[in-house]
Design a protein around this motif. Structure first.
Motif, PDB file in Angstrom:
ATOM      1  N   UNK A 130       0.832  -1.212   0.000  1.00 36.01           N
ATOM      2  CA  UNK A 130       0.000   0.000   0.000  1.00 36.01           C
ATOM      3  C   UNK A 130       0.861   1.253   0.000  1.00 36.01           C
ATOM      4  N   UNK A 131       0.468   2.177  -0.857  1.00 37.19           N
ATOM      5  CA  UNK A 131       1.056   3.521  -0.888  1.00 37.19           C
ATOM      6  C   UNK A 131      -0.078   4.516  -0.721  1.00 37.19           C
ATOM      7  N   UNK A 132       0.144   5.530   0.104  1.00 39.43           N
ATOM      8  CA  UNK A 132      -0.805   6.627   0.258  1.00 39.43           C
ATOM      9  C   UNK A 132      -0.339   7.817  -0.574  1.00 39.43           C
ATOM     10  N   UNK A 133      -1.208   8.346  -1.396  1.00 38.29           N
ATOM     11  CA  UNK A 133      -0.826   9.524  -2.166  1.00 38.29           C
ATOM     12  C   UNK A 133      -0.733  10.718  -1.219  1.00 38.29           C
ATOM     13  N   UNK A 134       0.334  11.504  -1.280  1.00 41.87           N
ATOM     14  CA  UNK A 134       0.331  12.770  -0.522  1.00 41.87           C
ATOM     15  C   UNK A 134      -0.809  13.619  -1.066  1.00 41.87           C
ATOM     16  N   UNK A 135      -1.840  13.895  -0.279  1.00 48.17           N
ATOM     17  CA  UNK A 135      -3.043  14.500  -0.861  1.00 48.17           C
ATOM     18  C   UNK A 135      -2.789  15.903  -1.400  1.00 48.17           C
ATOM     19  N   UNK A 136      -2.920  16.084  -2.722  1.00 46.68           N
ATOM     20  CA  UNK A 136      -2.734  17.424  -3.279  1.00 46.68           C
ATOM     21  C   UNK A 136      -3.895  18.323  -2.892  1.00 46.68           C
ATOM     22  N   UNK A 137      -3.646  19.614  -2.884  1.00 47.25           N
ATOM     23  CA  UNK A 137      -4.696  20.570  -2.549  1.00 47.25           C
ATOM     24  C   UNK A 137      -5.816  20.507  -3.578  1.00 47.25           C
ATOM     25  N   UNK A 146       4.230  15.728 -10.883  1.00 43.87           N
ATOM     26  CA  UNK A 146       4.571  14.796 -11.945  1.00 43.87           C
ATOM     27  C   UNK A 146       5.665  13.835 -11.513  1.00 43.87           C
ATOM     28  N   UNK A 147       6.690  14.362 -10.880  1.00 47.43           N
ATOM     29  CA  UNK A 147       7.817  13.566 -10.400  1.00 47.43           C
ATOM     30  C   UNK A 147       7.348  12.566  -9.336  1.00 47.43           C
ATOM     31  N   UNK A 148       6.624  13.086  -8.354  1.00 47.20           N
ATOM     32  CA  UNK A 148       6.154  12.264  -7.251  1.00 47.20           C
ATOM     33  C   UNK A 148       5.231  11.149  -7.735  1.00 47.20           C
ATOM     34  N   UNK A 149       4.312  11.481  -8.636  1.00 49.16           N
ATOM     35  CA  UNK A 149       3.361  10.483  -9.129  1.00 49.16           C
ATOM     36  C   UNK A 149       4.029   9.437 -10.008  1.00 49.16           C
ATOM     37  N   UNK A 181      -0.097  -1.295   8.727  1.00 45.89           N
ATOM     38  CA  UNK A 181       0.628  -0.118   8.214  1.00 45.89           C
ATOM     39  C   UNK A 181       0.900  -0.209   6.718  1.00 45.89           C
ATOM     40  N   UNK A 182       0.988   0.955   6.098  1.00 44.86           N
ATOM     41  CA  UNK A 182       1.300   1.002   4.674  1.00 44.86           C
ATOM     42  C   UNK A 182       2.784   0.687   4.476  1.00 44.86           C
ATOM     43  N   UNK A 183       3.184   0.519   3.214  1.00 46.63           N
ATOM     44  CA  UNK A 183       4.555   0.069   2.960  1.00 46.63           C
ATOM     45  C   UNK A 183       5.543   1.211   2.783  1.00 46.63           C
ATOM     46  N   UNK A 184       5.207   2.160   1.949  1.00 44.93           N
ATOM     47  CA  UNK A 184       6.171   3.221   1.663  1.00 44.93           C
ATOM     48  C   UNK A 184       5.438   4.541   1.469  1.00 44.93           C
ATOM     49  N   UNK A 185       6.042   5.598   1.964  1.00 46.43           N
ATOM     50  CA  UNK A 185       5.548   6.948   1.717  1.00 46.43           C
ATOM     51  C   UNK A 185       6.551   7.631   0.817  1.00 46.43           C
ATOM     52  N   UNK A 186       6.090   8.185  -0.302  1.00 47.29           N
ATOM     53  CA  UNK A 186       6.959   8.887  -1.242  1.00 47.29           C
ATOM     54  C   UNK A 186       6.692  10.381  -1.087  1.00 47.29           C
ATOM     55  N   UNK A 187       7.717  11.131  -0.720  1.00 48.41           N
ATOM     56  CA  UNK A 187       7.497  12.549  -0.428  1.00 48.41           C
ATOM     57  C   UNK A 187       8.767  13.355  -0.634  1.00 48.41           C
TER      58      UNK A 187
END
Length: 963
Positions: A41-48, A58-61, A511-517
């Protein structure tokens, strides 16, 4: 097999392919968890919700989707959870601007109607960014999309607030905050931009209370420098360094504060820099964060001189060391009450000058703190706010990283995290806005505070009759408060233990696996998620649960020159413009829109027209995504160069055209359905071995979050090894009538199989192109499945690695390259068969040459091979070297001596002319004596180089003349 090539369009058109496939993927539910295998599982950093796509998104996604698709193909039960953030101040500002255009304020509407307007805007145009995320090919499970203000998340926010308050971890107090005088709200540090500006440093004379007191220089005053003269009215002390010998005798004495006449002490503190200015610093604890901390150390009163509009109060508010307000008894100096802070600054300086206590004014470059939305100077202000007591939450969050339950990639960010967490302050969570999660606290007429999930609970819990009037707190929670719950609130957490036990989604994916930020929100978001999750989420054995196991930190996207992309610099790129293309006029309009400075807009327009005279081409999603991944060196900022995008668009074309070539050449032919390794020869042994190593390299790169290495391995294998070598190696076999049909069928199978596996290998980075081609290739190989997305990711088979075949192939490639270089140097056409002489060849290499001789002759267009003795003098030849071995192609019979002599003579004459010009210059005494020594030396070096060239040309002419 018949008419296979017609299944692939003549030219690669990414737009048509991308629109078709994304809709298909989403409609068929391919983005949803499979329900099988280990969870990922990955959680998207919620964009505004107000936002639109920028290069960082674009990079993050691209990174998150590559990881998600990879793990999905590895057979995991994969969830990429999407959602958006309500973005309190940003969203409120957007709607307020719309109302202002109609001469309406939010106060005209009232809170309830204004909130309705925001929800209307959100439904109509607030989801732009989710449509744009689709355009990136992001395989998020849209069926589970969440919004931080939806009912489930709002209930989670209230639950967390109430429980933290019950645990004694939320309190209300008067503290110093970043105050935005325009929007009338506290701001987080992340919402404050430090802008480099030209300012002034004003130097004022503060006279001693005791007129007999003097400095060591005999002065009866201290000179204090400040960039904010208006805050002088709220000074509580003057500070000097305890080891500053100039002022040691003055510590503990008082000075008379100008204008006010108040006495303030001289205190000693190591915060003061002895070598900056005069070494004396005015201390205003109520209007400066550093002064606030110093004030606490010395138990100084905090004197608030501004109201929420940053105007001078008529009666100053005085807060004692315990944070309690003392009844106001300091009246603002005459004529200052009600003045805006910068008007007060001007008046104060004029008064200082007139009364003789202005010492001097120096120009000074400073970093002005401005609200990122309002653009106004932020005012540190004492206000009543809600706070989270951080220390008890921070300790387990530090331990979770120390003991390895959470890892940072790259590891260097562990230190940044630890530094922040070990110096963390209580968190101000209240915002003076209308849009957001309203604080679940109620007040009675006496100001008593009651916290609960709703008013009914508050009344029941505290036995309050209906006759007791209650009103809810007007403030809302900091946006980061709801975001801190993101990993578990989005999965349906309620806080009810029994309900949450029945929540399979929560149990499966948390818990989720990885957070990309990005590194810039490690403190504001990452750390707070860790703290909140550890406090509220428990494993079955009662131990605290982390929100994620890995934090993958990437850098910022900068322009090709390494500059930060910003609207003011005019160097911003829109990833959708790279995907779909944009004409020059539209690009100019986008880059200059909203700029208030005409000169700045004109400059940006000029630079844009120069850099993009034809606008920006449409490169397609796959090329843009592959570029992001190829640049994703963990933790480092990336320089985004359009030439890289163009190069990877060429890579897409290369794959497309290679596929068409293969299909056209196999049309109507038999392809073996079962592998027959006994029919493999060097080319098949080599390409299969190289495929295994490419698969191993890519898998290792994914497992270590080195997407740049994954992209490079994929690129090198497909372009350099499969397209440039193996496809060419198959031509002599498939075109040779003497080769058996069963071998040809096996070669065709390998040709297609390696291409099909390469598509699966590349799919996480290039989803559209690979899906389109795979749909044609898979059935030809008897592979079943509806989509490449759920096909098995290729993994290395160590048994198929063949080091001998790779060594032989490396030798073959070296020989072919050497002959091609010689052919080019001698100006010989590709069709002419050449005799080749080899020297310094070992016995083992002779055996290798025997094995590769047929392929070498076919691909290098070689007529014959002769191995010379090591001491044998070769005839006049053009030569090349491979390691210790020499390759010769005799010139006799291959060139026209007369024509070659004529060509060499022209070269000789040209070089001779250049040589003579420099020789004449160096024979000129005036040049040699006047020119800089480095220039003269440079000319001498050039002369020697030309002389060497002449010698070599002359030798070649002599050799050719002897033919």
């Amino acid at each position: 097999m018949t008419d296979t090539a017609q299944n692939i369009a003549t030219t690669y058109d990414p737009t048509e392919i991308e629109n078709k496939w994304y809709q298909t993927w989403e409609e068929r539910g391919y983005f949803k968890p499979s329900g099988k295998g280990d969870s990922f599982c990955i959680m998207i950093p919620p964009p505004n919700v107000t936002g639109s796509l920028h290069m960082g998104h674009g990079f993050n996604n691209a990174i998150m989707d590559a990881l998600t698709r990879y793990n999905r193909m590895m057979g995991k039960n994969t969830l990429w959870q999407p959602g958006t953030d309500h973005a309190g101040i940003a969203t409120q500002m957007v709607v307020e601007r719309q109302l202002a255009a109609e001469n309406i304020s939010r106060h005209d509407l009232g809170r309830e109607k204004f909130i309705e307007k925001i929800w209307e805007w959100k439904e109509q145009s607030g989801n732009t960014i989710t449509r744009q995320i689709r355009r990136l090919g992001s395989s998020v499970d849209w069926s589970r999309e969440r919004f931080t203000m939806d009912e489930g998340l709002s209930n989670a926010v209230k639950e967390v607030f109430v429980r933290l308050h019950e645990d004694g971890l939320i309190y209300r107090g008067k503290r110093l905050v970043n105050w935005d005088p325009k929007f009338h709200t506290a701001l987080s540090d992340l919402e404050v931009e430090s802008i480099e500006e030209k300012g002034s440093l004003w130097h004022f004379k503060y006279f001693f209370e005791n007129q007999a007191t003097t400095t060591k220089d005999g002065l009866n005053y201290l000179v204090v420098a400040t960039t904010r003269p208006e805050t002088l009215l709220g000074d509580s002390a003057v500070a000097v360094h305890p080891e500053d010998e100039r002022y040691a005798h003055l510590i503990g004495q008082n000075i008379v504060l100008p204008i006010t006449g108040r006495l303030v002490p001289i205190v000693a503190d190591e915060y003061v820099e002895k070598d900056f200015g005069t070494g004396c610093v005015k201390i205003t604890p109520a209007h400066d964060f550093n002064d606030y901390e110093l004030g606490k150390r010395h138990q100084l009163p905090l004197i608030n001189i501004f109201n929420k509009n940053a105007e001078v109060l008529a009666e100053f508010e005085i807060i004692n060391k315990a944070g309690e307000q003392i009844s106001s008894h300091i009246t603002a100096p005459a004529d200052y009450a009600g003045m805006e802070r910068f008007a007060a600054r001007k008046k104060l300086v004029e008064q200082a000058d007139a009364e003789g206590w202005l010492d001097k004014i120096d120009p000074y470059d400073l970093k002005a703190p401005r609200g990122d939305r309002s653009g106004v100077i932020i005012e540190p202000l004492l206000t009543d706010q809600w706070y989270v007591k951080i220390a008890p939450l921070a300790e387990p969050a530090i331990d979770a990283v120390k003991d390895g339950r959470i890892k940072f990639v790259p590891e260097q960010y562990t230190n940044m995290y630890m530094a922040w967490m070990n110096n963390i302050q209580d968190w101000c969570i209240s915002r003076q806005l209308w849009w957001g999660h309203r604080i679940p606290a109620w007040y009675d007429a006496e100001g008593n505070i009651y916290v609960g999930r709703n008013e009914a609970e508050v009344r029941s819990k505290h036995n309050l009759a209906d006759s007791v009037e209650l009103h809810q707190d007007e403030d809302v929670l900091d946006t980061w408060f709801s975001s801190a719950l993101w990993t578990f609130s989005t999965l349906g957490w309620t806080g009810d233990i029994e309900k949450d036990k029945l929540n399979d989604i929560l149990k499966t994916f948390h818990p989720t696996d990885v957070l990309v930020t990005g590194f810039d929100i490690i403190f504001f978001w990452v750390a707070r998620m860790i703290m909140m999750t550890l406090h509220f989420m428990k494993n079955e054995d009662g131990t605290a649960q982390v929100p994620f196991k890995t934090v993958y930190v990437h850098g910022l996207v900068r322009d090709g020159e390494g500059q930060k992309m910003s609207k003011s610099k005019g160097n911003v790129l829109d990833p959708l413009d790279l995907i779909d293309g944009v004409d020059l006029e539209s690009l100019v309009q986008k880059r200059t829109f909203g700029l208030m400075n005409p000169k700045q807009a004109a400059k940006i327009e000029k630079s844009t027209r120069k850099e993009f005279p034809g606008g920006i081409n449409a490169y397609g999603t796959d090329a843009v995504r592959f570029t992001f991944c190829a640049l994703a060196n963990t933790g480092r900022d990336i320089k985004f160069d359009l030439k890289r995008v163009e190069g990877y668009r060429n890579f897409c074309n290369k794959i497309w055209n290679a596929t068409r070539f293969v299909l056209m050449n196999l049309e109507g032919q038999t392809v073996a359905q079962v592998a027959r390794p006994e029919l493999w020869e060097l080319p098949e042994q080599w390409i299969i071995s190289r495929l295994q190593k490419a698969q191993l390299a890519v898998q290792q790169a994914f497992e270590t979050y080195r997407l740049d290495l994954a992209a490079q391995a994929i690129y090198d294998f497909i372009w350099n090894e499969y397209c440039d070598w193996y496809v060419e190696l198959t031509k002599p076999v498939l075109n040779d009538a003497a080769v058996s049909e069963e071998r040809k069928a096996e070669v065709r199978r390998v040709l297609l199989s390696v291409l099909e596996q390469s598509l699966r290998l590349a799919h996480p980075l290039m989803p559209y192109l690979t899906e389109e081609i795979w749909q044609t290739l898979a059935p030809m190989l008897g592979i079943s499945g509806d989509t490449i997305m759920t096909a098995q990711y290729p993994v290395c088979d160590q048994a198929q690695i063949n080091d001998q075949a790779e060594a032989d192939m490396q030798w073959l490639q070296g020989l072919i390259g050497a002959v091609r270089n010689i052919r080019g140097e001698m100006g010989l056409g590709n069709a002419r068969l050449l005799p080749v002489l080899l020297q310094n060849i070992s016995d083992a290499e002779k055996t290798q040459i025997a094995r590769i001789e047929p392929l070498f002759k076919a691909l290098a267009k070689v007529e014959s091979i002769e191995i010379l003795a090591n001491d044998q003098q070769p005839p006049l030849s053009s030569s090349s070297v491979i390691g210790h071995a020499s390759v010769f192609v005799p010139m006799k019979g291959l060139i026209d001596p007369k024509a070659e002599l004529g060509r060499l003579q022209k070269d000789f004459d040209k070089v001779q002319k250049q040589h003579d010009q420099i020789a004449n210059k160096l024979s000129n005494e005036g040049f040699v004596s006047k020119a800089p020594a480095a220039v003269v030396e440079g000319e001498k070096v050039k002369l020697a180089e030309f002389a060497d060239q002449l010698s070599k040309i002359k030798l070649s002419m002599e050799q050719i003349a002897a033919l």
